[in-house]
Scaffold this motif. Structure first.
Motif, PDB file in Angstrom:
ATOM      1  N   SER A  40       0.816  -1.205   0.000  1.00  0.00           N
ATOM      2  CA  SER A  40       0.000   0.000   0.000  1.00  0.00           C
ATOM      3  C   SER A  40       0.852   1.259   0.000  1.00  0.00           C
ATOM      4  CB  SER A  40      -0.927   0.007   1.221  1.00  0.00           C
ATOM      5  OG  SER A  40      -0.165   0.082   2.422  1.00  0.00           O
ATOM      6  N   GLU A  41       2.142   1.119   0.274  1.00  0.00           N
ATOM      7  CA  GLU A  41       3.048   2.259   0.283  1.00  0.00           C
ATOM      8  C   GLU A  41       3.953   2.209  -0.945  1.00  0.00           C
ATOM      9  OE1 GLU A  41       5.143   2.509   3.943  1.00  0.00           O
ATOM     10  OE2 GLU A  41       3.377   2.110   5.163  1.00  0.00           O
ATOM     11  N   SER A  42       4.432   3.388  -1.361  1.00  0.00           N
ATOM     12  CA  SER A  42       5.236   3.441  -2.571  1.00  0.00           C
ATOM     13  C   SER A  42       6.585   2.754  -2.379  1.00  0.00           C
ATOM     14  CB  SER A  42       5.452   4.898  -2.994  1.00  0.00           C
ATOM     15  OG  SER A  42       6.104   5.610  -1.968  1.00  0.00           O
ATOM     16  N   HIS A  43       7.146   2.871  -1.185  1.00  0.00           N
ATOM     17  CA  HIS A  43       8.409   2.202  -0.885  1.00  0.00           C
ATOM     18  C   HIS A  43       8.348   1.669   0.546  1.00  0.00           C
ATOM     19  CE1 HIS A  43       9.757   4.532  -4.357  1.00  0.00           C
ATOM     20  NE2 HIS A  43      10.700   3.647  -4.487  1.00  0.00           N
ATOM     21  N   THR A  44       8.712   0.441   0.715  1.00  0.00           N
ATOM     22  CA  THR A  44       8.740  -0.151   2.046  1.00  0.00           C
ATOM     23  C   THR A  44      10.088  -0.816   2.275  1.00  0.00           C
ATOM     24  OG1 THR A  44       7.749  -2.197   1.217  1.00  0.00           O
ATOM     25  CG2 THR A  44       6.251  -0.556   2.141  1.00  0.00           C
ATOM     26  N   TYR A  45      10.295  -1.220   3.501  1.00  0.00           N
ATOM     27  CA  TYR A  45      11.562  -1.833   3.880  1.00  0.00           C
ATOM     28  C   TYR A  45      11.244  -2.974   4.827  1.00  0.00           C
ATOM     29  CZ  TYR A  45      16.129  -2.317   6.165  1.00  0.00           C
ATOM     30  OH  TYR A  45      17.306  -2.807   6.683  1.00  0.00           O
ATOM     31  N   MET A  46      11.943  -4.078   4.685  1.00  0.00           N
ATOM     32  CA  MET A  46      11.738  -5.184   5.612  1.00  0.00           C
ATOM     33  C   MET A  46      13.066  -5.834   5.933  1.00  0.00           C
ATOM     34  SD  MET A  46      10.141  -8.281   3.310  1.00  0.00           S
ATOM     35  CE  MET A  46      10.046  -9.297   4.773  1.00  0.00           C
ATOM     36  N   SER A  47      13.101  -6.532   7.052  1.00  0.00           N
ATOM     37  CA  SER A  47      14.308  -7.202   7.510  1.00  0.00           C
ATOM     38  C   SER A  47      14.020  -8.692   7.627  1.00  0.00           C
ATOM     39  CB  SER A  47      14.742  -6.634   8.862  1.00  0.00           C
ATOM     40  OG  SER A  47      15.943  -7.226   9.285  1.00  0.00           O
ATOM     41  N   ILE A  48      14.838  -9.520   6.959  1.00  0.00           N
ATOM     42  CA  ILE A  48      14.622 -10.966   6.930  1.00  0.00           C
ATOM     43  C   ILE A  48      15.779 -11.666   7.627  1.00  0.00           C
ATOM     44  CG2 ILE A  48      14.329 -12.976   5.446  1.00  0.00           C
ATOM     45  CD1 ILE A  48      13.264 -11.144   3.294  1.00  0.00           C
ATOM     46  N   PRO A  49      15.494 -12.496   8.644  1.00  0.00           N
ATOM     47  CA  PRO A  49      16.563 -13.224   9.330  1.00  0.00           C
ATOM     48  C   PRO A  49      17.290 -14.182   8.396  1.00  0.00           C
ATOM     49  CG  PRO A  49      14.507 -13.309  10.583  1.00  0.00           C
ATOM     50  CD  PRO A  49      14.172 -12.773   9.224  1.00  0.00           C
ATOM     51  N   CYS A  50      18.598 -14.291   8.576  1.00  0.00           N
ATOM     52  CA  CYS A  50      19.406 -15.231   7.796  1.00  0.00           C
ATOM     53  C   CYS A  50      19.824 -16.374   8.712  1.00  0.00           C
ATOM     54  CB  CYS A  50      20.645 -14.535   7.235  1.00  0.00           C
ATOM     55  SG  CYS A  50      21.725 -15.635   6.293  1.00  0.00           S
ATOM     56  N   SER A  51      19.393 -17.580   8.394  1.00  0.00           N
ATOM     57  CA  SER A  51      19.627 -18.734   9.268  1.00  0.00           C
ATOM     58  C   SER A  51      20.801 -19.597   8.817  1.00  0.00           C
ATOM     59  CB  SER A  51      18.360 -19.596   9.345  1.00  0.00           C
ATOM     60  OG  SER A  51      17.974 -20.027   8.053  1.00  0.00           O
ATOM     61  N   ASP A  52      21.440 -19.241   7.722  1.00  0.00           N
ATOM     62  CA  ASP A  52      22.562 -20.034   7.213  1.00  0.00           C
ATOM     63  C   ASP A  52      23.828 -19.654   7.985  1.00  0.00           C
ATOM     64  OD1 ASP A  52      24.674 -21.177   5.763  1.00  0.00           O
ATOM     65  OD2 ASP A  52      23.586 -21.001   3.869  1.00  0.00           O
ATOM     66  N   LYS A  53      24.235 -20.476   8.920  1.00  0.00           N
ATOM     67  CA  LYS A  53      25.363 -20.148   9.784  1.00  0.00           C
ATOM     68  C   LYS A  53      26.696 -20.119   9.046  1.00  0.00           C
ATOM     69  CE  LYS A  53      26.117 -24.922  11.343  1.00  0.00           C
ATOM     70  NZ  LYS A  53      26.204 -25.831  12.508  1.00  0.00           N
ATOM     71  N   ASP A  54      26.793 -20.835   7.914  1.00  0.00           N
ATOM     72  CA  ASP A  54      28.027 -20.813   7.141  1.00  0.00           C
ATOM     73  C   ASP A  54      28.145 -19.546   6.297  1.00  0.00           C
ATOM     74  OD1 ASP A  54      28.897 -23.300   8.071  1.00  0.00           O
ATOM     75  OD2 ASP A  54      27.717 -24.362   6.554  1.00  0.00           O
ATOM     76  N   MET A  55      27.015 -18.935   6.017  1.00  0.00           N
ATOM     77  CA  MET A  55      27.025 -17.748   5.171  1.00  0.00           C
ATOM     78  C   MET A  55      26.911 -16.459   5.985  1.00  0.00           C
ATOM     79  SD  MET A  55      24.659 -16.931   1.805  1.00  0.00           S
ATOM     80  CE  MET A  55      23.142 -16.564   2.695  1.00  0.00           C
ATOM     81  N   CYS A  56      26.182 -16.505   7.096  1.00  0.00           N
ATOM     82  CA  CYS A  56      25.861 -15.285   7.842  1.00  0.00           C
ATOM     83  C   CYS A  56      26.400 -15.321   9.265  1.00  0.00           C
ATOM     84  CB  CYS A  56      24.345 -15.086   7.908  1.00  0.00           C
ATOM     85  SG  CYS A  56      23.526 -15.056   6.307  1.00  0.00           S
ATOM     86  N   ASP A  57      26.658 -14.150   9.819  1.00  0.00           N
ATOM     87  CA  ASP A  57      26.980 -14.036  11.241  1.00  0.00           C
ATOM     88  C   ASP A  57      25.752 -14.408  12.064  1.00  0.00           C
ATOM     89  OD1 ASP A  57      29.578 -13.151  10.830  1.00  0.00           O
ATOM     90  OD2 ASP A  57      28.989 -11.050  10.738  1.00  0.00           O
ATOM     91  N   PRO A  58      25.943 -14.939  13.286  1.00  0.00           N
ATOM     92  CA  PRO A  58      24.798 -15.292  14.148  1.00  0.00           C
ATOM     93  C   PRO A  58      23.891 -14.092  14.383  1.00  0.00           C
ATOM     94  CG  PRO A  58      26.842 -16.189  15.028  1.00  0.00           C
ATOM     95  CD  PRO A  58      27.233 -15.278  13.913  1.00  0.00           C
ATOM     96  N   GLY A  59      22.582 -14.332  14.283  1.00  0.00           N
ATOM     97  CA  GLY A  59      21.612 -13.276  14.551  1.00  0.00           C
ATOM     98  C   GLY A  59      21.484 -12.236  13.463  1.00  0.00           C
TER      99      GLY A  59
END
Length: 209
Positions: A40-59
């Motif tokens: 409904s908004e022209s621009h939005t922002y969201m945050s998605i958790p990354c659960s791949d421990k080999d690719m991402c830092d914890p949390g």
């Protein structure tokens, strides 16, 4: 990437010349929508958790921007894959590699002109390099990666351009960048004219546009 409920595949261009990760989620030409976004908004922002421990830092979570149809990425590939957005891979703090590994933002990928093959981009611990390499320069004032170019050769002959022309400036406004999202090479007028003159001696006069 896979987003939404139920999960839907989303295609994006990995772009070292961009800092942001964004998807088109309103007015999508494919007719698809991504329910996790507020359309409904022209621009939005969201945050998605990354659960791949080999690719991402914890949390770690990945911030993704949502664009409207005015931001449409119009590229369609031969296999009918439509690009929904851009995965920024630049040197800025909002790029995908920087978000998932703040203190060690590694990635690697193979580039080829053979479009029939699939090549993987690897992040984190899986990102490894083999063979020869070239030094990449970073500048805190821009999200670009710079190459330490010393000169250009045409048919094994060095063109007559001093090395300082390619040097990166402190503010990042000058220098030779590498951009995986661009299909052309751009040169300053001085370098372009020198390359053009050398090519014309080899191939004959060019058509002027």
């Amino acid at each position: 990437m896979y987003l939404g409920t139920p999960l839907q595949s989303v295609y994006g261009t990995f772009d070292t010349g961009s800092e942001l990760v964004w998807l088109q989620c309103e007015g999508n030409p494919t007719g698809r929508s991504f329910p996790d976004f507020n359309q409904s908004e022209s621009h939005t922002y969201m945050s998605i958790p990354c659960s791949d421990k080999d690719m991402c830092d914890p949390g770690t979570s990945v911030g993704i921007y949502c664009g409207t149809s005015s931001c449409a990425f119009e590229t369609d590939y031969a296999d009918n894959t439509h690009v929904d957005g851009v995965m920024g891979g630049g040197n800025g703090k909002y790029s995908f590699p920087m978000q998932i590994r703040r203190y060690d933002p590694k990635f690697s990928y193979c580039v080829s002109s053979d479009m029939t093959k699939t090549y993987q981009i690897k992040f984190g611990e899986a990102a490894t390099l083999s063979g020869d390499s070239t030094k990449v320069l970073q500048n805190k004032n821009t999200p670009f990666y710079y190459l330490d170019v010393l000169g250009i050769k045409v048919n094994t002959k060095n063109i007559n351009v001093p090395p300082y022309v390619f040097e990166m400036s402190l503010d990042g406004s000058r220098g030779f960048i590498i951009d995986s999202g661009a299909t052309l090479s751009y040169l300053t007028a001085k370098v372009f004219d020198a390359v053009k003159d050398e090519l014309e001696q080899l191939l004959g006069a060019s058509n002027k546009y």
